[in-house]
Write a protein that holds these residues in place. Structure first.
Motif, PDB file in Angstrom:
ATOM      1  N   ARG A 107       0.852  -1.194   0.000  1.00 33.84           N
ATOM      2  CA  ARG A 107       0.000   0.000   0.000  1.00 33.84           C
ATOM      3  C   ARG A 107       0.880   1.233   0.000  1.00 33.84           C
ATOM      4  O   ARG A 107       1.914   1.272   0.662  1.00 33.84           O
ATOM      5  CB  ARG A 107      -0.939   0.011   1.198  1.00 33.84           C
ATOM      6  CG  ARG A 107      -1.995  -1.053   1.108  1.00 33.84           C
ATOM      7  CD  ARG A 107      -3.245  -0.679   1.832  1.00 33.84           C
ATOM      8  NE  ARG A 107      -4.103   0.157   0.996  1.00 33.84           N
ATOM      9  CZ  ARG A 107      -5.431   0.078   1.009  1.00 33.84           C
ATOM     10  NH1 ARG A 107      -6.040  -0.761   1.788  1.00 33.84           N
ATOM     11  NH2 ARG A 107      -6.156   0.866   0.243  1.00 33.84           N
TER      12      ARG A 107
ATOM     13  N   LEU B  26      -4.027   1.270 -14.141  1.00 34.62           N
ATOM     14  CA  LEU B  26      -5.348   1.103 -13.545  1.00 34.62           C
ATOM     15  C   LEU B  26      -6.028  -0.192 -14.017  1.00 34.62           C
ATOM     16  O   LEU B  26      -6.189  -0.412 -15.214  1.00 34.62           O
ATOM     17  CB  LEU B  26      -6.203   2.313 -13.943  1.00 34.62           C
ATOM     18  CG  LEU B  26      -7.587   2.471 -13.328  1.00 34.62           C
ATOM     19  CD1 LEU B  26      -7.485   2.894 -11.879  1.00 34.62           C
ATOM     20  CD2 LEU B  26      -8.390   3.485 -14.111  1.00 34.62           C
ATOM     21  N   ARG B  27      -6.411  -1.045 -13.064  1.00 34.56           N
ATOM     22  CA  ARG B  27      -7.143  -2.294 -13.319  1.00 34.56           C
ATOM     23  C   ARG B  27      -6.414  -3.216 -14.298  1.00 34.56           C
ATOM     24  O   ARG B  27      -7.021  -3.885 -15.124  1.00 34.56           O
ATOM     25  CB  ARG B  27      -8.561  -2.010 -13.844  1.00 34.56           C
ATOM     26  CG  ARG B  27      -9.380  -1.111 -12.946  1.00 34.56           C
ATOM     27  CD  ARG B  27     -10.861  -1.228 -13.256  1.00 34.56           C
ATOM     28  NE  ARG B  27     -11.183  -1.091 -14.655  1.00 34.56           N
ATOM     29  CZ  ARG B  27     -11.423   0.059 -15.260  1.00 34.56           C
ATOM     30  NH1 ARG B  27     -11.388   1.175 -14.572  1.00 34.56           N
ATOM     31  NH2 ARG B  27     -11.705   0.090 -16.539  1.00 34.56           N
TER      32      ARG B  27
ATOM     33  N   TRP C 193      -3.154  -4.818  -9.854  1.00 31.44           N
ATOM     34  CA  TRP C 193      -3.721  -3.562  -9.362  1.00 31.44           C
ATOM     35  C   TRP C 193      -4.900  -3.914  -8.461  1.00 31.44           C
ATOM     36  O   TRP C 193      -5.756  -4.717  -8.819  1.00 31.44           O
ATOM     37  CB  TRP C 193      -4.192  -2.722 -10.546  1.00 31.44           C
ATOM     38  CG  TRP C 193      -4.811  -1.410 -10.164  1.00 31.44           C
ATOM     39  CD1 TRP C 193      -4.195  -0.209 -10.107  1.00 31.44           C
ATOM     40  CD2 TRP C 193      -6.181  -1.176  -9.796  1.00 31.44           C
ATOM     41  NE1 TRP C 193      -5.089   0.761  -9.717  1.00 31.44           N
ATOM     42  CE2 TRP C 193      -6.307   0.196  -9.516  1.00 31.44           C
ATOM     43  CE3 TRP C 193      -7.304  -1.990  -9.665  1.00 31.44           C
ATOM     44  CZ2 TRP C 193      -7.523   0.780  -9.120  1.00 31.44           C
ATOM     45  CZ3 TRP C 193      -8.510  -1.419  -9.265  1.00 31.44           C
ATOM     46  CH2 TRP C 193      -8.609  -0.048  -9.006  1.00 31.44           C
ATOM     47  N   MET C 194      -4.936  -3.332  -7.263  1.00 28.56           N
ATOM     48  CA  MET C 194      -6.040  -3.621  -6.340  1.00 28.56           C
ATOM     49  C   MET C 194      -6.898  -2.385  -6.062  1.00 28.56           C
ATOM     50  O   MET C 194      -8.104  -2.493  -5.866  1.00 28.56           O
ATOM     51  CB  MET C 194      -5.482  -4.150  -5.009  1.00 28.56           C
ATOM     52  CG  MET C 194      -5.007  -5.583  -5.060  1.00 28.56           C
ATOM     53  SD  MET C 194      -6.394  -6.745  -5.032  1.00 28.56           S
ATOM     54  CE  MET C 194      -6.052  -7.705  -6.476  1.00 28.56           C
ATOM     55  N   SER C 195      -6.268  -1.232  -6.000  1.00 31.13           N
ATOM     56  CA  SER C 195      -6.995   0.022  -5.784  1.00 31.13           C
ATOM     57  C   SER C 195      -6.017   1.148  -6.115  1.00 31.13           C
ATOM     58  O   SER C 195      -4.854   0.877  -6.418  1.00 31.13           O
ATOM     59  CB  SER C 195      -7.513   0.120  -4.339  1.00 31.13           C
ATOM     60  OG  SER C 195      -6.573   0.751  -3.495  1.00 31.13           O
ATOM     61  N   PRO C 196      -6.467   2.404  -6.079  1.00 33.44           N
ATOM     62  CA  PRO C 196      -5.553   3.503  -6.439  1.00 33.44           C
ATOM     63  C   PRO C 196      -4.315   3.594  -5.535  1.00 33.44           C
ATOM     64  O   PRO C 196      -3.384   4.321  -5.861  1.00 33.44           O
ATOM     65  CB  PRO C 196      -6.433   4.752  -6.295  1.00 33.44           C
ATOM     66  CG  PRO C 196      -7.812   4.253  -6.561  1.00 33.44           C
ATOM     67  CD  PRO C 196      -7.853   2.883  -5.948  1.00 33.44           C
ATOM     68  N   ASP C 197      -4.302   2.860  -4.427  1.00 34.85           N
ATOM     69  CA  ASP C 197      -3.111   2.886  -3.575  1.00 34.85           C
ATOM     70  C   ASP C 197      -2.766   1.489  -3.042  1.00 34.85           C
ATOM     71  O   ASP C 197      -2.204   1.352  -1.962  1.00 34.85           O
ATOM     72  CB  ASP C 197      -3.294   3.867  -2.415  1.00 34.85           C
ATOM     73  CG  ASP C 197      -4.510   3.534  -1.562  1.00 34.85           C
ATOM     74  OD1 ASP C 197      -5.178   2.526  -1.855  1.00 34.85           O
ATOM     75  OD2 ASP C 197      -4.781   4.278  -0.610  1.00 34.85           O
TER      76      ASP C 197
ATOM     77  N   ILE D 237     -20.277  -8.381 -13.738  1.00 32.73           N
ATOM     78  CA  ILE D 237     -19.269  -7.777 -14.614  1.00 32.73           C
ATOM     79  C   ILE D 237     -19.639  -8.054 -16.060  1.00 32.73           C
ATOM     80  O   ILE D 237     -20.080  -9.154 -16.392  1.00 32.73           O
ATOM     81  CB  ILE D 237     -17.870  -8.387 -14.326  1.00 32.73           C
ATOM     82  CG1 ILE D 237     -17.438  -8.077 -12.896  1.00 32.73           C
ATOM     83  CG2 ILE D 237     -16.840  -7.879 -15.326  1.00 32.73           C
ATOM     84  CD1 ILE D 237     -16.168  -8.792 -12.475  1.00 32.73           C
TER      85      ILE D 237
ATOM     86  N   ARG E  36     -10.493  -7.071 -12.535  1.00 30.89           N
ATOM     87  CA  ARG E  36     -11.635  -6.412 -11.896  1.00 30.89           C
ATOM     88  C   ARG E  36     -11.771  -6.922 -10.484  1.00 30.89           C
ATOM     89  O   ARG E  36     -11.701  -8.119 -10.226  1.00 30.89           O
ATOM     90  CB  ARG E  36     -12.935  -6.751 -12.638  1.00 30.89           C
ATOM     91  CG  ARG E  36     -13.463  -5.702 -13.573  1.00 30.89           C
ATOM     92  CD  ARG E  36     -13.841  -4.381 -12.972  1.00 30.89           C
ATOM     93  NE  ARG E  36     -14.946  -4.441 -12.009  1.00 30.89           N
ATOM     94  CZ  ARG E  36     -16.226  -4.364 -12.340  1.00 30.89           C
ATOM     95  NH1 ARG E  36     -16.608  -4.260 -13.577  1.00 30.89           N
ATOM     96  NH2 ARG E  36     -17.151  -4.377 -11.401  1.00 30.89           N
ATOM     97  N   ARG E  37     -11.939  -5.980  -9.551  1.00 34.91           N
ATOM     98  CA  ARG E  37     -12.345  -6.375  -8.199  1.00 34.91           C
ATOM     99  C   ARG E  37     -13.846  -6.213  -8.140  1.00 34.91           C
ATOM    100  O   ARG E  37     -14.383  -5.192  -8.555  1.00 34.91           O
ATOM    101  CB  ARG E  37     -11.691  -5.481  -7.159  1.00 34.91           C
ATOM    102  CG  ARG E  37     -10.310  -5.924  -6.780  1.00 34.91           C
ATOM    103  CD  ARG E  37      -9.723  -5.018  -5.746  1.00 34.91           C
ATOM    104  NE  ARG E  37     -10.205  -5.338  -4.403  1.00 34.91           N
ATOM    105  CZ  ARG E  37      -9.803  -4.674  -3.320  1.00 34.91           C
ATOM    106  NH1 ARG E  37      -8.946  -3.685  -3.426  1.00 34.91           N
ATOM    107  NH2 ARG E  37     -10.253  -5.018  -2.129  1.00 34.91           N
ATOM    108  N   SER E  38     -14.512  -7.218  -7.626  1.00 32.05           N
ATOM    109  CA  SER E  38     -15.965  -7.162  -7.578  1.00 32.05           C
ATOM    110  C   SER E  38     -16.433  -8.156  -6.529  1.00 32.05           C
ATOM    111  O   SER E  38     -15.703  -8.449  -5.584  1.00 32.05           O
ATOM    112  CB  SER E  38     -16.532  -7.496  -8.953  1.00 32.05           C
ATOM    113  OG  SER E  38     -17.929  -7.381  -8.955  1.00 32.05           O
ATOM    114  N   ARG E  39     -17.625  -8.681  -6.767  1.00 31.98           N
ATOM    115  CA  ARG E  39     -18.080  -9.722  -5.844  1.00 31.98           C
ATOM    116  C   ARG E  39     -18.337 -10.984  -6.627  1.00 31.98           C
ATOM    117  O   ARG E  39     -18.662 -10.942  -7.823  1.00 31.98           O
ATOM    118  CB  ARG E  39     -19.288  -9.206  -5.066  1.00 31.98           C
ATOM    119  CG  ARG E  39     -20.612  -9.510  -5.588  1.00 31.98           C
ATOM    120  CD  ARG E  39     -21.705  -8.708  -4.917  1.00 31.98           C
ATOM    121  NE  ARG E  39     -22.690  -8.318  -5.912  1.00 31.98           N
ATOM    122  CZ  ARG E  39     -23.544  -9.174  -6.462  1.00 31.98           C
ATOM    123  NH1 ARG E  39     -23.582 -10.421  -6.087  1.00 31.98           N
ATOM    124  NH2 ARG E  39     -24.378  -8.775  -7.405  1.00 31.98           N
TER     125      ARG E  39
ATOM    126  N   VAL F  71     -19.452 -12.902  -1.874  1.00 31.04           N
ATOM    127  CA  VAL F  71     -18.169 -12.549  -1.250  1.00 31.04           C
ATOM    128  C   VAL F  71     -17.308 -11.717  -2.199  1.00 31.04           C
ATOM    129  O   VAL F  71     -17.456 -11.771  -3.417  1.00 31.04           O
ATOM    130  CB  VAL F  71     -17.396 -13.824  -0.816  1.00 31.04           C
ATOM    131  CG1 VAL F  71     -18.210 -14.600   0.209  1.00 31.04           C
ATOM    132  CG2 VAL F  71     -17.055 -14.695  -2.014  1.00 31.04           C
TER     133      VAL F  71
END
Ligand SMILES: [Zn+2]
Lengths: 107, 185
Positions: free
Chosen positions: B31, B52-53, B65-69, B125, B136-139, B143
């Protein structure tokens, strides 16, 4: 079902990937404030039939909080913007005004 | 020291797609500012921070990539502690966090021509324009999960270890023969 676009990661996804965090742009009244101000800060929330500014979190996605202007009646989304914004951006306010001329402003 | 065992312990299933536990995988969460993390990844693994993504793949592993940070490094299980220590050293004094999460995650490989149909049954998605190297992070059903495309017919799904069984069973269930969708060709 809302289709929302996260301003932090650019993903457009359905509502179930996000969580709503209540009204945006609240001014905090903490220790030392009057009882009336504190009560209003804690409990009083707008519940408009129309334009509403809300906090949202991309909970299943990038995890970031952001703010969004949307319409509780038509479910139209006017725009989403960074959480680090103290009042709705001018372009989003102008867009709302164009769509809903009778809108009285965000205050 | 006891032997590391993945949550799914090598489980496999076949149906519309082939599902396979990736086994114990090394995973390191990073992070901080992605530019800063990219510099450390370059010096330690010869990999860059993904856009990004996106996913960056190299000989020594993958960076997701998991998130902007936030980034997730996936590499052989035994190498995670050493690489994490090297990343920690490269980021010393900087505003960044390095944590080995190998035993906190489960990685499932999904392969087959109908992989997108199967994944789309559980994840909200649109897979129509999902490129190789995209993430993509999603569900996944109920979960949180991230999915990325390794090649045309090979996909990876990562989720928390505690829900690994649920995720695998959910995928195996919707991949049962007879449940063909035929949406993506
Ligand atoms: Zn997001």
């Amino acid at each position: 079902m809302l289709l929302l676009t996260c301003p932090c990661c650019g993903v457009s996804a359905e509502e179930t990937e996000f969580t709503n965090g209540g009204e945006a742009h609240l001014k905090r009244f903490g220790p030392g404030s009057s009882d009336a101000d504190y009560e209003a800060y804690m409990f009083a929330r707008k519940n408009p039939r129309g334009v509403h500014f809300e906090r949202w979190r991309h909970a299943y996605g990038c995890g970031k909080w952001f703010l969004m202007a949307r319409d509780t009646m038509t479910l139209e989304v006017y725009g989403a913007y960074k959480a680090q914004t103290t009042e709705p951006p001018a372009d989003i306010q102008a867009k709302i005004k164009a769509r809903r001329p009778e809108w009285e402003g965000y205050k | 020291m006891s032997d590391a065992v993945s949550a799914l312990n090598g489980q496999r299933a076949s149906g519309l797609v082939d599902l396979a536990d990736a086994g114990p995988m090394g995973m390191i969460t990073l992070r901080g500012d992605l530019g800063l993390l990219g510099g450390a990844l370059g010096s330690v693994l010869g990999l860059s921070a993904p856009e990004l993504r996106r996913v960056v793949s190299g000989e020594k592993g993958q960076v997701l990539w998991m998130s902007p940070d936030e980034l997730l490094v996936v590499l052989p299980y035994a190498e995670a502690p050493g690489v994490a220590a090297a990343l920690e050293a490269a980021l010393a004094g900087q505003f960044a966090t390095v944590a080995v999460v190998s035993d906190a995650r489960a990685l499932i490989r999904v392969s087959g021509a109908q992989a997108r149909d199967v994944l789309a049954k559980l994840m909200p998605i649109d897979f129509a324009d999902f490129a190789v190297g995209e993430l993509r992070r999603s569900r996944l059903a109920q979960v949180a999960a991230a999915v990325w495309r390794d090649s045309a017919d090979e996909w990876s799904v990562v989720c928390f270890r505690s829900v690994a069984g649920y995720a695998f069973e959910a995928l195996a269930t919707v991949a049962q023969p007879g449940g063909e969708v035929g949406l993506y060709h």
